[in-house]
Design an enzyme around this catalytic site. Sequence first.
Site, PDB file in Angstrom:
ATOM      1  N   ASP A 110       5.826   1.731  -5.169  1.00  0.00           N
ATOM      2  CA  ASP A 110       4.888   0.696  -5.600  1.00  0.00           C
ATOM      3  C   ASP A 110       5.521  -0.680  -5.757  1.00  0.00           C
ATOM      4  O   ASP A 110       4.941  -1.566  -6.389  1.00  0.00           O
ATOM      5  CB  ASP A 110       4.190   1.132  -6.899  1.00  0.00           C
ATOM      6  CG  ASP A 110       3.084   2.141  -6.605  1.00  0.00           C
ATOM      7  OD1 ASP A 110       2.407   1.971  -5.572  1.00  0.00           O
ATOM      8  OD2 ASP A 110       2.922   3.097  -7.373  1.00  0.00           O
ATOM      9  N   ASP A 175      -2.953   4.932  -0.946  1.00  0.00           N
ATOM     10  CA  ASP A 175      -2.667   3.711  -1.725  1.00  0.00           C
ATOM     11  C   ASP A 175      -1.430   2.969  -1.212  1.00  0.00           C
ATOM     12  O   ASP A 175      -1.306   1.753  -1.348  1.00  0.00           O
ATOM     13  CB  ASP A 175      -2.406   4.028  -3.207  1.00  0.00           C
ATOM     14  CG  ASP A 175      -3.156   5.207  -3.767  1.00  0.00           C
ATOM     15  OD1 ASP A 175      -3.572   6.066  -2.979  1.00  0.00           O
ATOM     16  OD2 ASP A 175      -3.312   5.286  -4.984  1.00  0.00           O
TER      17      ASP A 175
HETATM   18  N1  GLY Z   1      -1.995   3.928  -6.934  1.00  0.00           N
HETATM   19  C1  GLY Z   1      -2.661   4.419  -8.035  1.00  0.00           C
HETATM   20  C2  GLY Z   1      -4.108   4.196  -8.164  1.00  0.00           C
HETATM   21  O1  GLY Z   1      -4.804   3.571  -7.403  1.00  0.00           O
HETATM   22  O2  GLY Z   1      -4.577   4.752  -9.129  1.00  0.00           O
END
Ligand code: GLY
Length: 392
Positions: A110, A175
């Site tokens: 992330d 994501d």
């Molecule tokens: N990447 C985590 C979410 O969207 O909850």
Amino acid sequence: MKIIKSTVLLFALIAISCKSPKTSETRLKKSERQLAGLRALALKEKKIPRSINKKGENIWTRQPYDWTEGFWPGTCWMQYERTGDAKWKEAAIAAQNLYIHHKDLTNDHDLGFIFNNSFGKAYRMTGEEKYKQVLIDAANSLITRFNKNVGCIQSWDVIDNWQSKRGWKFPVIVDNLMNLEILFEVSEITGENIYRKIAVTHADTTMKNHFRADGSSYHVLDYDPETGAVSSKVTAQGHADESAWSRGQAWGLYAYTMCYRYTKDKKYLDLAEKIANFILNHPNYPEDGVPYWDFNAPDIPDEPRDASSGAIIASAFLELSNYTDGKYLKHAVHILDSLASSAYTAEPGENGHFVLMHNVGSIPHGNEIDVPINYADYYYIEALCRLKEKGL
Ligand code: GLY
């Protein structure tokens, strides 16, 4: 044909702006008043706001690191850009300095969310070299997670954790596409192609494997890291392996629109439009445009909404409109009208000083259900800024 299209777009814009003249600035000002309360709390606590707990008390980003930590400073940078008020810049810098050392983390995917949304904005707004180096360092950490056999950046580490209990070896979540933006950016600012090459490879592999024929996507794909073969297609945060988790659809829409921005490769635009069609034509897409937490949640209409998905989709539609003769503008405006209403926007001073109510972190994990969340406010503010750029 072009003249007809432009005329139609012009009339649509006039119709929208007659309905709510300069709506975005009014809403941005209202949000700014609310977020000023959060700014005061954050500076006092020397922490980064994330959400509120069941008692309604503010809670802060998690230790030792938190995928959401870039959203609050990013929100402050957007407010600074809009207002020129140094208090927002100071708040942004104070927050991002709390986690600057996370740029060297190689155990998390992330870094794009965390650093591009904060230090990326800092660099673009101030031009200061020190911010550029942080972006480069974060991108270098991120690409250590790329596996050539798979053609993807690994999302989660599989150590002694819930991911290992599921038997995964190389999980990649939809994501993760959002983390490609920092790689495209760093390629542009350094002139080094390696970052862009990895971003394109990850986007292409995900396009090939994560998406279903109807344009919806799986949440998690597990790969064999030796052969690159897909081992399983499942979910972590959605209702079911075969369901369409709303924020996952929102991330895909936003990310392929962003990939088109950097590459002008039409296949990304086509996929973004396919995802848009899936969302807009789904029988469970609600009248007000703010999705339930999963398009296939079993008890719709008695299921929680996820305003964060609505905000991400609205912001993505505004960018997608730039590449499609304004095709998605009215849908973005509709979602933002809903989010700005008292159904989703909190009364001043309530909701822990966050703007939007009714977001869902993860229902399967029992986390953050029907609460404010920093990323919902971030994408709401971003969408309003994008609308303002269009003079609306
Ligand atoms: N990447 C985590 C979410 O969207 O909850």
